[in-house]
Write an enzyme that holds these catalytic residues in place. Sequence first.
Site, PDB file in Angstrom:
ATOM      1  N   ASP A  12      69.159 -28.190   6.416  1.00  0.00           N
ATOM      2  CA  ASP A  12      68.312 -27.033   6.085  1.00  0.00           C
ATOM      3  C   ASP A  12      66.990 -27.258   6.791  1.00  0.00           C
ATOM      4  O   ASP A  12      66.312 -28.259   6.535  1.00  0.00           O
ATOM      5  CB  ASP A  12      68.079 -26.952   4.573  1.00  0.00           C
ATOM      6  CG  ASP A  12      69.328 -26.501   3.825  1.00  0.00           C
ATOM      7  OD1 ASP A  12      70.236 -25.929   4.460  1.00  0.00           O
ATOM      8  OD2 ASP A  12      69.399 -26.722   2.610  1.00  0.00           O
ATOM      9  N   ASP A 131      78.229 -16.746  -0.067  1.00  0.00           N
ATOM     10  CA  ASP A 131      77.659 -17.421  -1.242  1.00  0.00           C
ATOM     11  C   ASP A 131      78.242 -16.753  -2.480  1.00  0.00           C
ATOM     12  O   ASP A 131      77.989 -15.572  -2.717  1.00  0.00           O
ATOM     13  CB  ASP A 131      76.132 -17.275  -1.262  1.00  0.00           C
ATOM     14  CG  ASP A 131      75.469 -17.982  -0.090  1.00  0.00           C
ATOM     15  OD1 ASP A 131      76.099 -18.887   0.488  1.00  0.00           O
ATOM     16  OD2 ASP A 131      74.323 -17.622   0.250  1.00  0.00           O
TER      17      ASP A 131
END
Lengths: 256, 216
Positions: A12, A131
């Site tokens: 990330d 997601d």
Amino acid sequence: MPLAKRIIPCLDVDQGRVVKGVNFLNIRDAGDPVEVARRYNEQGADEITMLDITATHEGRDTMIETVKAIAGQVFIPLTVGGGIRKVDDIRAMLNAGADKVGINSAAIHNPEFVKEASQRFGAQCIVVAIDAKQVGDHWEIFTHGGRNPTGINAVEWAKKMADYGAGEILLTSMDQDGVKSGFDLALTRAVADAVDIPVIASGGVGNLDHLAQGVLEGHADAVLAASIFHFGEYSIQEAKQHMMDRGIEMRLPAKR
Amino acid sequence: MSQKLLTIIDYGMGNLHSVAKALEAVAPQFQIEITNDRARILEADHVVLPGVGAIRDCMAEIRRQQVDEVVAENLASGKPFLGICVGMQALMAHSDENQGIDCLNQFDGHVHRFPSGLIDSHGLPMKVPHMGWNHVTKTKDHPIWNSIESDSHFYFVHSYFVEPHENYSAGICHYGTDFAAMIYRDNLFATQFHPEKSAEAGLQLLKNFTQWNGTL
């Protein structure tokens, strides 16, 4: 000698640094992305995924420079996701040296974008990121870090995205993400068995057996993890050795 | 001594930068140029034909930019030539992709899709594209294999595979069926996998290519 299952460390990246938080809180700095990517490459990572969590234009430009730097030094597939909304975003990332792009919310707003991207650049470089959260007896897609429900059934969506030309699905359980209690295996299996394209399991890895479970019980083709690798808890080699001990075909890097 | 020239043929398809960067890393003695300029391609000491995406678009661009003629001239010149992925498939006579496409016919072979309904060793259906790291078994002792062990892993991503009609296989891979992972003939070598994304083994292969003189 079958196709190896893949381990994909995930970075990330925010403003040119690797960060990792737990449930989007307690963000910890985990280093320079080029250094981190190089380390994972040396340890035998099968691919690298970078998610751009930057919300600013400056951050986006930094990301392109980061992709260029990694692509010049790390010769395994590199996927870049986060903020990919237009054909030009894809081209910019591919030109910088990415091999695949992850498309998430842009696919939900405009599914035709996946079709267009796949036709333009080839299915091999289009990863649709999903997601999902459990809602009753099924899983639904959520956006904005799990805050916004869409009412879309995750399994049906995965099938649709495969039909639209996705080359791969990156499936993250929002219930499990950052919790370290393992993948949502029922979700992973439901999606992996429903589509004929590869599925990457993501969200929840806390130990090496979780990775093996993702393949053996979740039927995932690849497993993605971040924090267990970033902070030196486990190396990629240890993860591969564990998976091989569980009978999973893995690639071990050539001896130097 | 002047620097050697390696050109990567640019016909507008795919990520050529990955190939260029990997070659720069292993062959500092070469000038690496991405171009569709006929003169530069014919001038080069080594030539690479990459390619990703759908064969119909690739072939359309190859023909529109007259890359087909340049490829034919290059192959005839005896200089080392490397095809990668769709760049390998494009050299065949015909591909089943996109309802059937005639290709460059530089190699007597056909391109087929992986059959559906194949089952892997875990008893699960096999996914298409064939995506990831798979073993390549050496079937021909070729200079391109120098310092690479047979059965090394290479990175594949493709839904179609090459079945050469003649036995010019330098390496085979198994994914439900055996298919040609590497083919060779004279000064031509081609791989279905992406050496530029195949870590040490792939980099060694590219290095071997740059050191190869095009003969067996």
